[in-house]
Design a protein around this motif. Structure first.
Motif, PDB file in Angstrom:
ATOM      1  N   TYR A 159       0.805  -1.222   0.000  1.00  0.00           N
ATOM      2  CA  TYR A 159       0.000   0.000   0.000  1.00  0.00           C
ATOM      3  C   TYR A 159       0.840   1.275   0.000  1.00  0.00           C
ATOM      4  N   LEU A 160       1.944   1.272   0.703  1.00  0.00           N
ATOM      5  CA  LEU A 160       2.778   2.468   0.747  1.00  0.00           C
ATOM      6  C   LEU A 160       3.384   2.752  -0.624  1.00  0.00           C
ATOM      7  N   GLU A 163       0.731   4.235  -2.738  1.00  0.00           N
ATOM      8  CA  GLU A 163       0.504   5.636  -2.360  1.00  0.00           C
ATOM      9  C   GLU A 163       1.547   6.550  -2.999  1.00  0.00           C
ATOM     10  N   LYS A 164       2.798   6.155  -2.959  1.00  0.00           N
ATOM     11  CA  LYS A 164       3.867   6.976  -3.538  1.00  0.00           C
ATOM     12  C   LYS A 164       3.646   7.185  -5.036  1.00  0.00           C
ATOM     13  N   THR A 167       0.483   9.396  -5.552  1.00  0.00           N
ATOM     14  CA  THR A 167       0.749  10.787  -5.157  1.00  0.00           C
ATOM     15  C   THR A 167       1.430  11.528  -6.288  1.00  0.00           C
ATOM     16  N   TYR A 190      -5.852   6.633  -5.233  1.00  0.00           N
ATOM     17  CA  TYR A 190      -5.012   7.329  -4.257  1.00  0.00           C
ATOM     18  C   TYR A 190      -5.684   7.258  -2.886  1.00  0.00           C
ATOM     19  N   SER A 193      -5.359   3.792  -1.426  1.00  0.00           N
ATOM     20  CA  SER A 193      -4.039   3.511  -0.843  1.00  0.00           C
ATOM     21  C   SER A 193      -3.941   4.032   0.586  1.00  0.00           C
ATOM     22  N   LEU A 194      -4.635   5.125   0.864  1.00  0.00           N
ATOM     23  CA  LEU A 194      -4.675   5.678   2.222  1.00  0.00           C
ATOM     24  C   LEU A 194      -5.646   4.897   3.101  1.00  0.00           C
ATOM     25  N   GLN A 197      -4.270   1.870   4.552  1.00  0.00           N
ATOM     26  CA  GLN A 197      -3.325   2.143   5.641  1.00  0.00           C
ATOM     27  C   GLN A 197      -4.029   2.725   6.866  1.00  0.00           C
ATOM     28  N   GLU A 202      -7.313  11.265   5.948  1.00  0.00           N
ATOM     29  CA  GLU A 202      -6.587  11.588   4.715  1.00  0.00           C
ATOM     30  C   GLU A 202      -7.303  10.987   3.504  1.00  0.00           C
ATOM     31  N   ALA A 203      -7.789   9.795   3.663  1.00  0.00           N
ATOM     32  CA  ALA A 203      -8.513   9.144   2.566  1.00  0.00           C
ATOM     33  C   ALA A 203      -9.767   9.933   2.212  1.00  0.00           C
TER      34      ALA A 203
END
Length: 271
Positions: A159-160, A163-164, A167, A190, A193-194, A197, A202-203
């Motif tokens: 997932y991280l 996210e990268k 982003t 996007y 991905s948040l 996590q 944020e999502a």
């Protein structure tokens, strides 16, 4: 005139004649291949409904391949209906031929097929990473290679990394043309991905950006609803889940062209 000189002169004449012939073939190759495609794809295969006339469709393509097996587009057209029929292994052997003869055009397409159709995510990552090395982070089916790499990583629970990639993809679109040109589907993933996590707030912020561009995006509403519920906002959860189902039944879901053939990752289907 000696015998050896005559032999040498004859060899030189034949070699020059052969070279001229090869040069003419190279010049005419594009037109010749275009004529084959016209005859066997546009005037033959395209007139067949491959869903119910697969044999007749493939006969058209095979006749063209028999004339010139190096035409990459014929191999791609041979593969395509098998992918849409979910016969991925059959189609893959033919798209591999297309890549062999024109990698710049068809390797990204093959990687896309692995990601969205065949769902062989590790293989898709290898293919897309190779495409990036060869061709840069170009586009396939309206999205950058990094977008599809992110989808693969989401499906592999990385997932991280997803996210990268997302982003950067979203920021690139915003910087180029402004927020209104950011693709809602990119914002959806996007946000996912948040969400994965457990970054609920944020999502929600990212999901709201997607909804500002596509207000009836049912999939976004579903996952925003879950985030709201996880934050204790049960009223918002109930409202969004209800709207998600209603919007989906009105046809408002992920609007990628190929959703008519395949469910996309995280797409919420309401029965």
């Amino acid at each position: 005139m000696t015998k050896n000189f005559i032999i040498l002169l004859t060899f030189f004449f034949i070699n020059c004649q052969s070279q001229t012939s090869n040069d003419e073939t190279a010049v005419d190759k594009k037109a010749r291949q275009a004529a084959i495609v016209q005859e066997h794809v546009y005037d033959c295969a395209d007139k067949m409904n491959y869903t119910v006339m697969m044999k007749e469709y493939q006969n058209c393509i095979d006749a063209g391949i028999k004339k010139d097996s190096t035409i990459a587009y014929l191999w791609q057209q041979k593969a395509m209906p098998y992918f849409k029929a979910r016969k991925y292994e059959v189609g893959m052997q033919y798209i591999n031929k297309a890549v062999k003869y024109d990698a710049a055009r068809w390797q990204p397409y093959r990687a896309f097929i692995k990601c969205i159709f065949a769902k062989t995510y590790q293989e898709a990552i290898i293919d897309f990473e190779d495409c990036k090395k060869k061709f840069g982070n170009n586009y396939e089916m309206d999205h950058s290679y990094d977008f599809y790499l992110a989808l693969c990583h989401l499906q592999l629970c990385n997932y991280l990394e997803a996210e990268k990639l997302l982003t950067n993809y979203v920021l690139e679109m915003k910087n180029r043309n402004g927020e209104s040109w950011v693709h809602p589907t990119a914002l959806f993933y996007y946000g996912i991905s948040l969400y994965e996590q457990r970054k609920w707030n944020e999502a929600i912020t990212v999901f709201d950006r997607a909804l500002a561009l596509y207000p009836n995006f049912s999939d976004v509403k579903f996952y925003k609803g879950i985030c709201s519920g996880r934050l204790g906002n049960i009223g918002e959860y109930n409202r969004l889940i209800k709207e998600s189902e209603e919007d989906y039944k009105r046809g408002y879901t992920i609007n990628e062209d190929n959703t008519v053939y395949e469910m996309y990752p995280y797409q919420k289907e309401w029965k």
